[in-house]
Design an enzyme around this catalytic site. Structure first.
Site, PDB file in Angstrom:
ATOM      1  N   LEU A 179       0.823  -1.218   0.000  1.00 34.24           N
ATOM      2  CA  LEU A 179       0.000   0.000   0.000  1.00 34.24           C
ATOM      3  C   LEU A 179       0.852   1.261   0.000  1.00 34.24           C
ATOM      4  CD1 LEU A 179      -2.701  -1.015   2.648  1.00 34.24           C
ATOM      5  CD2 LEU A 179      -2.961  -1.004   0.161  1.00 34.24           C
ATOM      6  N   GLY A 238       7.853   3.893   3.563  1.00 31.72           N
ATOM      7  CA  GLY A 238       8.651   5.031   3.988  1.00 31.72           C
ATOM      8  C   GLY A 238      10.083   4.593   4.172  1.00 31.72           C
ATOM      9  N   THR A 239      10.858   5.390   4.901  1.00 24.70           N
ATOM     10  CA  THR A 239      12.270   5.079   5.109  1.00 24.70           C
ATOM     11  C   THR A 239      12.458   3.811   5.922  1.00 24.70           C
ATOM     12  OG1 THR A 239      12.686   7.461   5.140  1.00 24.70           O
ATOM     13  CG2 THR A 239      14.470   6.045   5.882  1.00 24.70           C
ATOM     14  N   PHE A 240      11.597   3.608   6.932  1.00 26.88           N
ATOM     15  CA  PHE A 240      11.798   2.491   7.857  1.00 26.88           C
ATOM     16  C   PHE A 240      10.673   1.453   7.834  1.00 26.88           C
ATOM     17  CE2 PHE A 240      13.844   6.282   9.661  1.00 26.88           C
ATOM     18  CZ  PHE A 240      15.158   5.842   9.686  1.00 26.88           C
ATOM     19  N   ALA A 241       9.629   1.691   7.085  1.00 29.38           N
ATOM     20  CA  ALA A 241       8.488   0.774   7.132  1.00 29.38           C
ATOM     21  C   ALA A 241       7.820   0.604   5.775  1.00 29.38           C
ATOM     22  CB  ALA A 241       7.464   1.288   8.146  1.00 29.38           C
ATOM     23  N   LYS A 242       7.184  -0.546   5.614  1.00 25.84           N
ATOM     24  CA  LYS A 242       6.327  -0.820   4.465  1.00 25.84           C
ATOM     25  C   LYS A 242       4.953  -1.189   4.995  1.00 25.84           C
ATOM     26  CE  LYS A 242      10.080  -2.672   1.553  1.00 25.84           C
ATOM     27  NZ  LYS A 242      10.599  -3.885   0.870  1.00 25.84           N
ATOM     28  N   VAL A 243       3.908  -0.795   4.273  1.00 23.67           N
ATOM     29  CA  VAL A 243       2.544  -1.107   4.692  1.00 23.67           C
ATOM     30  C   VAL A 243       1.874  -1.959   3.616  1.00 23.67           C
ATOM     31  CG1 VAL A 243       0.299  -0.188   5.397  1.00 23.67           C
ATOM     32  CG2 VAL A 243       2.383   1.054   5.993  1.00 23.67           C
ATOM     33  N   ASP A 297       2.438  15.910  14.330  1.00 20.79           N
ATOM     34  CA  ASP A 297       2.676  15.885  12.878  1.00 20.79           C
ATOM     35  C   ASP A 297       1.356  15.818  12.126  1.00 20.79           C
ATOM     36  OD1 ASP A 297       4.178  15.948  10.534  1.00 20.79           O
ATOM     37  OD2 ASP A 297       4.479  13.775  10.479  1.00 20.79           O
TER      38      ASP A 297
END
Length: 422
Positions: A20, A23-28, A136
Site C-alpha cells: 500500500l 517510507g524510510t523504515f516501514a512498508k505497509v 505531525d
C-alpha cells in the site's frame, strides 16, 4: 515481499497482499485476517534499521500511544507481533485513502470541510485528554474510510505528557514545516496541545482554500511568515470560518484558542454529526469512561506475552524495569478466588477495598511521598479455568508501589500464580 518477511508477518493469522505504501523504515501491506476474513493493514518495520538510527524508543512510544487512543476517528492498532528481524503492526484498514488526495483536486465546500474538521478536532481533543500530542498533523496523515469518515494516523512523532521537561513543556522540534507552530520552530519549549491546534488551523485553511496559508520557496522566509502569523484568508471564506482560523493561527500560544472553545464556536456547532453529539453526551455524564465492566477476554497474543521467552513488553513500555508500575500474572483459580486473596492482602495493610466481578481497587490510608498509595487490579477471563490479572499503580509513589508488590503482594499471591516447567 521476501519469503522470510511473508512467513513472519502471517503468524498463522494474516494473509499478506499488495504493497500500500512505504517510507524510510516501514512498508505497509494490505492483508486479510484468515480467521474472520476482515481486511487489515500490516505495517512492517525492520528492527536493524530502526536500531541503527536510534529510533527503537520512538517505535515503542508509537505502540504505547496507539494502545491508549482508542477512538472512532483514530486508526486502530489491533495487535503487534515480532520476529527476530521485524516488528509488525496489524492495524485497521482504511480504504478511502488520504484526505490530501481530495484537497489536491481543489478546495472543499464549507459544509464538507466542516464535517472533516469536526472529526479531526474530536480525535485530537480525545488524544489531549489522555496526555497524547500528535505533533505531525497534516492532510497526508488523515485517512478516509469507505463511508467518508476521517481517521487520524501516524503517531510516530507523538509524545506523552511524561515527556514534558521540568518547565512543563516539550522541546523536540518535529513536524512538517508548513504545518508546524511558531513556538516549535523557536526551540524554547512548547505546549503539545497548543501546537496541535495550530496544525489543525492550517489544515482547516487548506480544506477551505485549496492551498497553504504560509508559502514561500525559501523555507526561512516561510518560517518568518509563520512567526508573524502573516497570512490572508481568501474572499470566499465565511466570516465565521475566518474568525475561527485567525484564533487558531495566533502566533502567541498563550492567546491561541483551545479545543474546547473551538467546539463551542458557532461555526463548529453547525450540523454536528449525531455520532459526535452522542459521544459528547456520554462524556458529560461519565458514561464513556465509567461503563459497567464485565469479565473481559484476552487474545492469544496476550497469553504468549506472559511467558518470559516471548516477552514483548519492551515494545510497549517507556520505563526501565526497576520503575515499573504494572504487574501481570496468570492463574488457574477463579476470579472470585483472586478477589478474596487481594482482600486478605488489603486487611494486612488496612487498605480500603472496592470491588466488582472483574476488578479490585485497594486504597491506602497512610500518606506517602506522593500521597496515598492506590492499587488497581483488573481480572481477565481467558477461559473458565484460566485467568489473567493486571495490577497497576493507581496513585501514589512508584517506589512505594514496587516495594509493596515485591515484599507483600507477590509473596501473598505466590500459591495462586500459574507457573510452567521449563
Amino acid at each position: 515481499m521476501a519469503p522470510e518477511e511473508r512467513c513472519a508477518a502471517l503468524h498463522g493469522k494474516y494473509e499478506l497482499g499488495r504493497l500500500l505504501g512505504h517510507g524510510t523504515f516501514a512498508k505497509v501491506y494490505h492483508a486479510r485476517n484468515v480467521q474472520n476474513g476482515k481486511n487489515v493493514a500490516i505495517k512492517v518495520v525492520g528492527k536493524e534499521k530502526v536500531i541503527k538510527v536510534g529510533m527503537m524508543e520512538q517505535i515503542k512510544r508509537e505502540i504505547s500511544i496507539m494502545k491508549m487512543v482508542k477512538n472512532m476517528n483514530i486508526v486502530e492498532l489491533h495487535e503487534v507481533m515480532a520476529s527476530k528481524t521485524k516488528i509488525y503492526f496489524a492495524m485497521e484498514y482504511v480504504k478511502g485513502g488520504e484526505l490530501f488526495a481530495k484537497i489536491a483536486k481543489g478546495r472543499l465546500r464549507e459544509d464538507v470541510a466542516r464535517g472533516y474538521f469536526q472529526q479531526l478536532i474530536s480525535a485530537i481533543d480525545f488524544c489531549h485528554s489522555r496526555g497524547v500530542y500528535h505533533r505531525d498533523l497534516k492532510p497526508e496523515n488523515l485517512l478516509l474510510d469507505d463511508a467518508g469518515n476521517l481517521k487520524v494516523t501516524d503517531f510516530g512523532l507523538s509524545a506523552f505528557t511524561d515527556h514534558l521537561r521540568q518547565d512543563g513543556l516539550l522541546h523536540t522540534t518535529c513536524g512538517t514545516p508548513a504545518y508546524v507552530a511558531p513556538e516549535v520552530i523557536g526551540k524554547k519549549g512548547y505546549d503539545g496541545s497548543k501546537a496541535d491546534i495550530w496544525s489543525c488551523g492550517v489544515i482547516l485553511y487548506v480544506l477551505l482554500a485549496g492551498f497553504l496559508p504560509f508559502q514561500d520557496e525559501n523555507i526561512m522566509a516561510m518560517y518568518k511568515k509563520i512567526y508573524r502569523g502573516d497570512f490572508k484568508c481568501p474572499p470566499w471564506f465565511s466570516s465565521e470560518s475566518r474568525k475561527l482560523i485567525m484564533k487558531m493561527l495566533e502566533p502567541n500560544p498563550n492567546s491561541r484558542i483551545t479545543a474546547s472553545k473551538i467546539m463551542d464556536s458557532s461555526w463548529f456547532k453547525k450540523s454536528v454529526p449525531k455520532t459526535l453529539r452522542h459521544r459528547e453526551e456520554e462524556e458529560e455524564f461519565g458514561l464513556a469512561s465509567e461503563k459497567v465492566k464485565e469479565v473481559e477476554t484476552m487474545n492469544a497474543f496476550h497469553i504468549i506475552s506472559l511467558s518470559e521467552g516471548f516477552d514483548l513488553s519492551p515494545l510497549f513500555e517507556e520505563k526501565k524495569r526497576d520503575e515499573k508500575d504494572q504487574m501481570r500474572f496468570a492463574t488457574t483459580r477463579s476470579a472470585s478466588s483472586v478477589i478474596s486473596k487481594l482482600e486478605e492482602v488489603a486487611k494486612t495493610r488496612n487498605f480500603s477495598v472496592k470491588k466488582s466481578d472483574s476488578s479490585v481497587r485497594l486504597q491506602g490510608q497512610e500518606i506517602g511521598r506522593k500521597g496515598k498509595l492506590g492499587i488497581a487490579a483488573d481480572i481477565f477471563a481467558i477461559t473458565n479455568s484460566f485467568v489473567v490479572v493486571e495490577v497497576n499503580k493507581a496513585s501514589g509513589d512508584t517506589l512505594e508501589y514496587n516495594q509493596f508488590c515485591s515484599k507483600e503482594l507477590r509473596p501473598a499471591l505466590k500459591d495462586i500464580v500459574w507457573t510452567t516447567t521449563k
